[in-house]
Design a protein around this motif. Structure first.
Motif, PDB file in Angstrom:
ATOM      1  N   VAL A 144      19.974   1.315   3.257  1.00 36.32           N
ATOM      2  CA  VAL A 144      20.704   0.046   3.275  1.00 36.32           C
ATOM      3  C   VAL A 144      20.855  -0.456   4.712  1.00 36.32           C
ATOM      4  O   VAL A 144      20.720  -1.656   4.981  1.00 36.32           O
ATOM      5  CB  VAL A 144      22.085   0.215   2.600  1.00 36.32           C
ATOM      6  CG1 VAL A 144      22.975  -0.986   2.885  1.00 36.32           C
ATOM      7  CG2 VAL A 144      21.913   0.399   1.103  1.00 36.32           C
ATOM      8  N   GLN A 166      21.981  -7.551  -0.799  1.00 41.90           N
ATOM      9  CA  GLN A 166      22.092  -6.860  -2.092  1.00 41.90           C
ATOM     10  C   GLN A 166      21.241  -7.542  -3.148  1.00 41.90           C
ATOM     11  O   GLN A 166      20.478  -6.901  -3.877  1.00 41.90           O
ATOM     12  CB  GLN A 166      23.548  -6.841  -2.557  1.00 41.90           C
ATOM     13  CG  GLN A 166      24.488  -6.024  -1.704  1.00 41.90           C
ATOM     14  CD  GLN A 166      25.943  -6.274  -2.074  1.00 41.90           C
ATOM     15  OE1 GLN A 166      26.251  -6.710  -3.172  1.00 41.90           O
ATOM     16  NE2 GLN A 166      26.847  -6.006  -1.138  1.00 41.90           N
ATOM     17  N   LEU A 215      20.039  -3.801  -4.213  1.00 44.75           N
ATOM     18  CA  LEU A 215      20.775  -2.659  -3.672  1.00 44.75           C
ATOM     19  C   LEU A 215      22.176  -2.593  -4.263  1.00 44.75           C
ATOM     20  O   LEU A 215      22.727  -3.599  -4.699  1.00 44.75           O
ATOM     21  CB  LEU A 215      20.856  -2.763  -2.150  1.00 44.75           C
ATOM     22  CG  LEU A 215      19.511  -2.834  -1.410  1.00 44.75           C
ATOM     23  CD1 LEU A 215      19.734  -3.115   0.064  1.00 44.75           C
ATOM     24  CD2 LEU A 215      18.721  -1.548  -1.604  1.00 44.75           C
ATOM     25  N   PHE A 260      26.938  -0.160   0.818  1.00 44.50           N
ATOM     26  CA  PHE A 260      27.093  -0.980   2.016  1.00 44.50           C
ATOM     27  C   PHE A 260      28.339  -0.567   2.799  1.00 44.50           C
ATOM     28  O   PHE A 260      29.341  -0.153   2.228  1.00 44.50           O
ATOM     29  CB  PHE A 260      27.191  -2.460   1.634  1.00 44.50           C
ATOM     30  CG  PHE A 260      25.856  -3.108   1.390  1.00 44.50           C
ATOM     31  CD1 PHE A 260      25.308  -3.982   2.319  1.00 44.50           C
ATOM     32  CD2 PHE A 260      25.129  -2.821   0.246  1.00 44.50           C
ATOM     33  CE1 PHE A 260      24.071  -4.572   2.105  1.00 44.50           C
ATOM     34  CE2 PHE A 260      23.895  -3.407   0.016  1.00 44.50           C
ATOM     35  CZ  PHE A 260      23.363  -4.282   0.948  1.00 44.50           C
TER      36      PHE A 260
END
Length: 556
Positions: A314, A351, A356, A361
């Motif tokens: 990420v 995202q 994701l 995050f």
């Protein structure tokens, strides 16, 4: 004789020990990390935003237990209770006595290694502590003891936190130091004094810094024999109320009650004996929890590496996205400030564009504070080769590692049952837990086949691979005798007893009740209960599902 049968008989004759599994897992984790994960972390400055690169010693270090608490809550005495004697360099008193971080580790002889020497030693997993500077290293030491209980566990004693407003300038960032140990610990024990419950400002900040680590955090309410049972109930309620305002989780962290006084010291006079039986059961529960740490160490190492890898993935997407948003020539400063001001919205874009999970995050406010020190225009664009390696680790390497774990570890894997001179409580036999939740019996040997039925799966309505179903007895006790199914109501009650979040239980139910029948047969119930306990131990549900299905010989 078939190859599968030979493999099964071999596993029965030569059980794989926890120590073997740990060594094999560590070797493979090191290979995956340094070849596939570390290059991505380096390329996108992961160290500056999250944590420094891991070293081989970081990955192979013995499981760690971190003790946190205000002064005079009994942290050092608790360690003596476990070990059966004082560790080198310890001192106990009513005033704030433990003013250092002390790593109590296994060694050939009793000795103390000062912090500066320990931080540069290639044989110890503490090189990352150098970033906290000279003042911290002067308040850190390694204490070696020749104790078998320490061969597979390291205990970190931390400085006592002053109560009320009586804070001190320690000369280093105490909260960051606690975080460093907490991230690497397999278990975090926060100790409170049942006789004088108090949460100071500094203590509150430290507990808040542990957010995201609730799955391995436990509370110990110590010195409970100094108050009567009615007072104990009030103190327990006050503690839970106070923690509820600090710990950001809808579920309650497990609290152990006790009075941990080492047998090597003259016995204390018990002021109140009306809670003696309860405290004994609670103390045994905590010792059982500590005994499980070495057995679960390999699985937790994989789980922690998966979490780090997802975080690094990420992070790479964030950094590359910010780089792509920057203009080629003019207006860089203005654009960078706009990105900083709208970082939360940028996270949402990332995202949605890349599919994701929001849970992977970082906190946008914390991330922004760090990002302000960087020139976004100098960030790297997304390297698909590096990202592909990370994706391969997540989709192939880690699931393969999970499948390599046998269903059981030999009971003699670690020297927890050896008796030494003196009495340490981790060597005592486990007693019956105070909890009435159904606990799994000893699992069967590793099964290497898939899908073939076995005469030992008595009552299973679907063919499975293992020679024994762990929860068959529990299933037979609660299922309908005619339909051989267990109702959703009863099954959910048994699953809730494990202590998971409701969302986790819902996800597990959807996996187990694949036929959407609203009830479970013996194999589906087996899947549900195994998943519950694996997720409870901190394993990602996807990895847990792959392992359970592989162990049961079921098709994904």
């Amino acid at each position: 004789m078939s190859d599968k049968k030979k493999a099964l008989e071999t596993s029965i004759r030569c059980p794989v020990t926890s120590e073997d599994i740990f060594k094999e897992t560590i070797a493979e984790l090191q290979d995956v990390y340094f070849k596939k994960i570390a290059p991505l972390e380096k390329a996108y400055s992961f160290e500056g935003f999250h944590s420094e690169p891991l070293t081989p010693k970081d990955i192979e270090a013995a499981p760690m237990v971190l003790l946190i608490g205000q002064y005079s809550t009994g942290k050092t005495t608790f360690i003596e209770y476990i070990l059966g004697e004082e560790y080198p360099g310890s001192y106990i008193g009513i005033e704030p006595t433990t003013d250092k971080f002390t790593a109590v580790m296994s060694g050939a002889s009793s000795k103390i290694i000062p912090g500066h020497a320990a931080a540069v030693s290639g044989d110890l997993p503490f090189t990352g502590l150098q970033k906290f500077g000279t003042k911290f290293l002067s308040r850190f030491q390694v204490s070696h003891m020749n104790k078998s209980v320490l061969q597979n566990i390291t205990i970190i004693d931390s400085p006592g936190i002053l109560s009320g407003a009586k804070q001190m300038d320690r000369g280093y960032d105490f909260t960051k130091a606690v975080q460093w140990f907490a991230e690497r610990a397999d278990l975090i024990l926060i100790l409170f004094d049942g006789y004088k419950l108090d949460i100071s400002d500094e203590f509150r900040v430290v507990i808040t810094s542990l957010r995201g680590l609730e799955d391995k955090t436990r509370i110990v309410l110590n010195k409970c024999d100094q108050i009567d049972q009615q007072q104990l109930m009030r103190v327990y309620g006050a503690l839970m109320w106070s923690l509820g305002k600090i710990v950001a989780t809808p579920e309650v962290i497990r609290v152990y009650l006790g009075s941990f006084w080492p047998s090597s010291k003259p016995p204390l006079k018990i002021k109140f004996g009306d809670s003696t039986d309860l405290l004994k059961k609670e103390q045994n529960d905590l010792m059982d929890c500590l005994r499980q740490i070495p057995k679960n160490a390999a699985i937790r190492r994989v789980n922690d590496m998966v979490k780090r890898t997802r975080q690094a993935k990420v992070h790479a997407y964030i950094i590359s996205h910010l780089k792509n948003e920057m203009p080629a020539v003019f207006g860089k400063t203005k654009k960078a400030q706009k990105l900083l001001n709208n970082l939360k919205e940028e996270f949402v874009k990332i995202q949605q564009l890349n599919g994701l999970s929001p849970g992977d995050f970082p906190n946008p406010l914390v991330f922004r504070e760090i990002l302000e020190n960087y020139d976004i225009s100098k960030f790297k664009k997304l390297d698909k080769r590096l990202l592909s390696n990370v994706e391969a680790a997540l989709s192939k390497d880690f699931p393969r590692l999970m499948q390599n774990f046998p269903n059981s570890y030999a009971e003699d894997s670690f020297p927890w049952s050896q008796k030494e001179n003196g009495e340490d409580h981790l060597h005592s036999q486990a007693t019956t837990s105070a909890s009435h939740r159904p606990m799994p019996p000893r699992p069967p040997p590793r099964y290497t086949g898939s899908g073939s039925s076995s005469p030992d799966t008595q009552g299973a309505s679907n063919p499975v691979g293992p020679s024994t179903l762990h929860y068959l007895e529990l299933f037979n006790k609660h299922c309908d005798s005619k339909t051989r199914l267990i109702s959703a109501k009863i099954a959910s009650e048994l699953m809730e007893g494990v202590g998971l979040f409701k969302e986790d239980l819902k996800d597990i139910w959807f996996i187990a009740d694949a036929e959407d029948r609203g009830s479970l047969d013996s194999v589906q119930f087996e899947v549900a209960m195994r998943l519950c306990y694996m997720v409870k131990s901190g394993i990602d549900l996807k990895l847990a599902k792959e392992k359970v299905y592989n162990d049961l010989g079921l098709d994904l």
